[in-house]
Design a protein around this motif. Structure first.
Motif, PDB file in Angstrom:
ATOM      1  N   ALA A   1       0.871  -1.172   0.000  1.00 21.98           N
ATOM      2  CA  ALA A   1       0.000   0.000   0.000  1.00 21.98           C
ATOM      3  C   ALA A   1       0.906   1.218   0.000  1.00 21.98           C
ATOM      4  O   ALA A   1       1.805   1.343   0.825  1.00 21.98           O
ATOM      5  N   ALA A   2       0.672   2.113  -0.940  1.00 26.12           N
ATOM      6  CA  ALA A   2       1.503   3.305  -1.066  1.00 26.12           C
ATOM      7  C   ALA A   2       0.794   4.486  -0.430  1.00 26.12           C
ATOM      8  O   ALA A   2      -0.404   4.689  -0.617  1.00 26.12           O
ATOM      9  N   GLY A   3       1.551   5.254   0.326  1.00 22.09           N
ATOM     10  CA  GLY A   3       1.047   6.480   0.920  1.00 22.09           C
ATOM     11  C   GLY A   3       1.897   7.650   0.474  1.00 22.09           C
ATOM     12  O   GLY A   3       2.762   7.520  -0.398  1.00 22.09           O
ATOM     13  N   ARG A   4       1.673   8.790   1.082  1.00 23.43           N
ATOM     14  CA  ARG A   4       2.418   9.989   0.699  1.00 23.43           C
ATOM     15  C   ARG A   4       3.872   9.913   1.161  1.00 23.43           C
ATOM     16  O   ARG A   4       4.777  10.345   0.455  1.00 23.43           O
ATOM     17  N   TYR A   5       4.099   9.367   2.353  1.00 27.10           N
ATOM     18  CA  TYR A   5       5.440   9.363   2.936  1.00 27.10           C
ATOM     19  C   TYR A   5       6.149   8.016   2.850  1.00 27.10           C
ATOM     20  O   TYR A   5       7.358   7.958   3.021  1.00 27.10           O
ATOM     21  N   ALA A   6       5.407   6.932   2.635  1.00 25.73           N
ATOM     22  CA  ALA A   6       6.040   5.616   2.619  1.00 25.73           C
ATOM     23  C   ALA A   6       5.195   4.619   1.834  1.00 25.73           C
ATOM     24  O   ALA A   6       3.995   4.796   1.675  1.00 25.73           O
ATOM     25  N   VAL A   7       5.861   3.576   1.389  1.00 20.99           N
ATOM     26  CA  VAL A   7       5.202   2.423   0.790  1.00 20.99           C
ATOM     27  C   VAL A   7       5.388   1.282   1.779  1.00 20.99           C
ATOM     28  O   VAL A   7       6.500   1.021   2.228  1.00 20.99           O
ATOM     29  N   ILE A   8       4.279   0.614   2.131  1.00 22.57           N
ATOM     30  CA  ILE A   8       4.342  -0.451   3.124  1.00 22.57           C
ATOM     31  C   ILE A   8       4.066  -1.778   2.436  1.00 22.57           C
ATOM     32  O   ILE A   8       3.079  -1.931   1.717  1.00 22.57           O
ATOM     33  N   TYR A   9       4.957  -2.749   2.664  1.00 20.05           N
ATOM     34  CA  TYR A   9       4.818  -4.099   2.154  1.00 20.05           C
ATOM     35  C   TYR A   9       4.588  -5.023   3.349  1.00 20.05           C
ATOM     36  O   TYR A   9       5.265  -4.895   4.371  1.00 20.05           O
ATOM     37  N   ILE A  10       3.631  -5.959   3.223  1.00 22.68           N
ATOM     38  CA  ILE A  10       3.432  -6.938   4.291  1.00 22.68           C
ATOM     39  C   ILE A  10       3.472  -8.334   3.700  1.00 22.68           C
ATOM     40  O   ILE A  10       3.088  -8.555   2.546  1.00 22.68           O
ATOM     41  N   LEU A  11       3.951  -9.262   4.497  1.00 25.84           N
ATOM     42  CA  LEU A  11       4.024 -10.659   4.111  1.00 25.84           C
ATOM     43  C   LEU A  11       3.879 -11.490   5.370  1.00 25.84           C
ATOM     44  O   LEU A  11       4.383 -11.109   6.437  1.00 25.84           O
ATOM     45  N   LYS A  12       3.181 -12.617   5.289  1.00 20.99           N
ATOM     46  CA  LYS A  12       2.999 -13.488   6.441  1.00 20.99           C
ATOM     47  C   LYS A  12       4.364 -13.983   6.911  1.00 20.99           C
ATOM     48  O   LYS A  12       5.189 -14.406   6.113  1.00 20.99           O
TER      49      LYS A  12
END
Length: 131
Positions: free
Chosen positions: A22-33
């Protein structure tokens, strides 16, 4: 509670390649189990579930001072989110936060709001419901 960091490069690469983002204004967040979460939970004296957090900041953001400030902001924002009593956190994830260049001029409240929005979009954080 102290965050358990992601230190292995292969976990960062796996989160980038196979994780949801998920991309935001200040960071892109990646999640994985996180399939090694059970071992970390057994190693914890209180046997608490946890998420492992990895922070990445590229040289495009600025010098070492600016990069470290961005990492501190992201780390503090994540800490505030997981300690918020009105939020329900899903545990057992590898969370990689990649800072964007706008994070150099950001304040803590802005980074927290952006990170919270992205984590809600990914389903890691939800609002608590009173039952």
């Amino acid at each position: 509670m102290k965050n358990t960091p992601i230190t292995e490069n292969h976990l960062f690469r796996k989160a980038y390649a196979k994780g949801k983002k998920a991309a935001g204004r200040y960071a892109v967040i990646y999640i994985l189990k996180d399939y090694a979460n059970a071992a970390f939970r057994r190693a914890d004296p209180c046997h608490r579930p946890l998420n492992r957090l990895g922070l990445t900041v590229g040289k495009k953001l600025g010098g070492a001072v600016e990069r470290n400030r961005a990492k501190r902001l992201m780390r503090e924002s994540y800490r505030q989110i997981i300690n918020d009593a009105s939020l329900e956190i899903s545990y057992g994830w590898l969370i990689v936060v990649a800072a964007r260049t706008a994070a150099a001029e950001a304040d803590c409240a802005g980074v927290k709001a952006d990170m919270l929005k992205s984590l809600k979009k990914l389903g890691v954080v939800t609002e608590k419901t009173d039952r």
